[in-house]
Write an enzyme that holds these catalytic residues in place. Structure first.
Site, PDB file in Angstrom:
ATOM      1  N   ASP A 104      11.593   6.897  -8.552  1.00  0.00           N
ATOM      2  CA  ASP A 104      11.361   6.347  -7.217  1.00  0.00           C
ATOM      3  C   ASP A 104      12.088   5.013  -7.038  1.00  0.00           C
ATOM      4  O   ASP A 104      11.509   4.051  -6.530  1.00  0.00           O
ATOM      5  CB  ASP A 104       9.864   6.180  -6.978  1.00  0.00           C
ATOM      6  CG  ASP A 104       9.522   6.105  -5.493  1.00  0.00           C
ATOM      7  OD1 ASP A 104      10.372   6.505  -4.681  1.00  0.00           O
ATOM      8  OD2 ASP A 104       8.418   5.648  -5.154  1.00  0.00           O
ATOM      9  N   GLU A 140       0.850  -1.187   0.000  1.00  0.00           N
ATOM     10  CA  GLU A 140       0.000   0.000   0.000  1.00  0.00           C
ATOM     11  C   GLU A 140       0.879   1.226   0.000  1.00  0.00           C
ATOM     12  O   GLU A 140       1.887   1.298   0.708  1.00  0.00           O
ATOM     13  CB  GLU A 140      -0.913   0.008   1.220  1.00  0.00           C
ATOM     14  CG  GLU A 140      -1.881   1.176   1.242  1.00  0.00           C
ATOM     15  CD  GLU A 140      -2.874   1.083   2.388  1.00  0.00           C
ATOM     16  OE1 GLU A 140      -3.915   1.753   2.319  1.00  0.00           O
ATOM     17  OE2 GLU A 140      -2.598   0.335   3.345  1.00  0.00           O
TER      18      GLU A 140
END
Length: 425
Positions: A206, A83
């Site tokens: 990222d 998540e």
């Protein structure tokens, strides 16, 4: 005695003191614009995978099934595996018993044993352009080696879901204690994936351990999560680093005469700062508006530093200013000032921990490995043994090329694959 042996000795008695963060607390490693999603690629398994979950996760999966009927007819949801700010990821069985080959961009289906996939449920508040951008980039990279391929994507009501292969992978907190020989395979896979990504002028933005899924048994890894990825701009804007004119907010080489302006009328500088705290390159922190694929290489350098020092996360900054101080402590005032001027900015500090020429990476790692029983003689011993070990000398060489403050001198992913540290892997 080789350094690998003393490193193993250190690892055996080293516990949580080397890592002040809670291993299960993702807030220690992520900030705004971060998306931590684990667990995809390569999903063939024989064993049943009904995993233990909390009651809240069970209720979430049931609500997911009831709300989106496409899920229950095509997939059997098994568990929630990740998540982040912009999405949640679920492990599921493909009820058709098929998936898409990584080397087939047209989505040819194949039958076989039970197959598992990772369903990425993108947050409904994400902008349509952001979602479309991620899916397009994944599609364009579908034939790239060591990059997670997009199997399919579909929309039901306002919810967009992307389906990728599932991958069993080794958590970095466990992997970091592996011998350096194993780390070579990790880096080769990571640089291979990035070389394909960068060849298409795509910046991942990222790169971090949770976005590179490495299977220790198979020695295979895959770059995942392109939620923040973007195409590199080929047109220089304001930043002086790529030949653009000096930005109106830039000090350049000028020092403020008597402090700083209380009411600064110069226009602000806006730049993409997306990424994860502790893995962002200095040009991102300095708001360079012409960021390149080299910001991903900096992030790989941080991963190398984490592995060598056995510290994860290595940097503990809470904001951009603290991040600059951490980098400055290592690089030194002289290099930081040069880096700031490269991007039309000014770096000035009176913080005592930031010396003129910084600290050598060999000293930093040696200190990190012996921090429990800090002994100057022990630090010197570990540092000397690293310098005598060819693998570690090459590893530090690659580390320095990845963490060069000047992005123009930073090594590329393609060149990194030819570095002596990865030779013969």
């Amino acid at each position: 005695m080789r350094f690998g042996e003393i490193n193993q000795e250190i690892s055996e008695h080293k516990e949580s003191k080397l890592n002040p963060c809670d291993p299960d607390d993702e807030s220690n490693t992520t900030v705004e614009d971060d998306e931590s999603t684990d667990g995809n690629i390569d999903g063939e398994e024989e064993e049943d995978d009904d995993e233990e979950m909390s009651q809240s996760c069970i209720e979430e999966l049931e609500l997911f099934r009831q709300t989106y009927k496409t899920i229950s007819t095509r997939f059997r949801l098994i568990s929630k595996i990740g998540e982040g700010t912009f999405s949640s990821v679920y492990k599921a069985e493909d009820l058709g018993g098929s998936t898409t080959d990584n080397d087939d961009s047209h989505g040819t289906r194949r039958t076989g044993p039970k197959r598992y996939v990772a369903i990425k449920r993108i947050c409904v508040t994400s902008s349509p352009q952001r979602i479309l951008n991620e899916l397009i980039l994944l599609h364009n990279l579908s034939q790239s080696e060591a990059v997670a391929p997009l199997i399919t994507a579909f929309r039901e009501h306002e919810q967009v879901m992307a389906v990728l292969p599932f991958c069993k992978h080794t958590e970095f907190r466990i992997f970091r204690d592996q011998p350096i020989e194993e780390f070579k395979y990790y880096l080769k896979n990571l640089f291979t994936g990035l070389s394909h990504v960068h060849a298409q002028n795509i910046i991942h933005r990222d790169i971090k351990p949770t976005n590179f899924l490495y299977d220790l048994d198979k020695r295979e890894g895959y770059v995942v999560d392109f939620g923040l990825a973007e195409k590199e701009s080929l047109e220089p804007q304001y930043c002086v680093c790529r030949g653009g004119r000096e930005h109106p907010r830039s000090y350049g080489d000028r020092q403020p005469a008597n402090g700083y302006l209380k009411n600064d009328s110069r226009p602000g500088r806006r730049a993409n700062r997306a990424g994860t705290r502790g893995f962002r390159a200095p040009e991102v922190l300095l708001k360079c508006m012409n960021q390149t694929t080299k910001i991903d290489i900096w992030s790989v350098g941080v991963i190398i530093l984490c592995f060598l020092s056995k510290r994860f996360p290595f940097f503990q900054s809470s904001d951009d200013i603290d991040a600059m101080i951490e980098i400055g402590t290592m690089a030194g005032r002289h290099k930081m000032s040069s880096c700031a001027r490269l991007h039309g900015a000014l770096f000035d500090t009176n913080i005592s921990t930031i010396s003129e020429h910084g600290i050598r990476y060999e000293d930093i790692v040696a200190w990190a490995l012996t921090t429990e029983d800090f002994d100057p003689n022990r630090v010197d011993e570990v540092r000397d043994m690293m310098q005598e070990d060819d693998d570690y000398r090459h590893a530090f060489s690659l580390l320095k090329k990845c963490l060069d403050l000047d992005f123009r001198k930073r090594i590329s992913a393609a060149d990194a694959l030819r570095h002596p540290f990865l030779r013969g892997v």
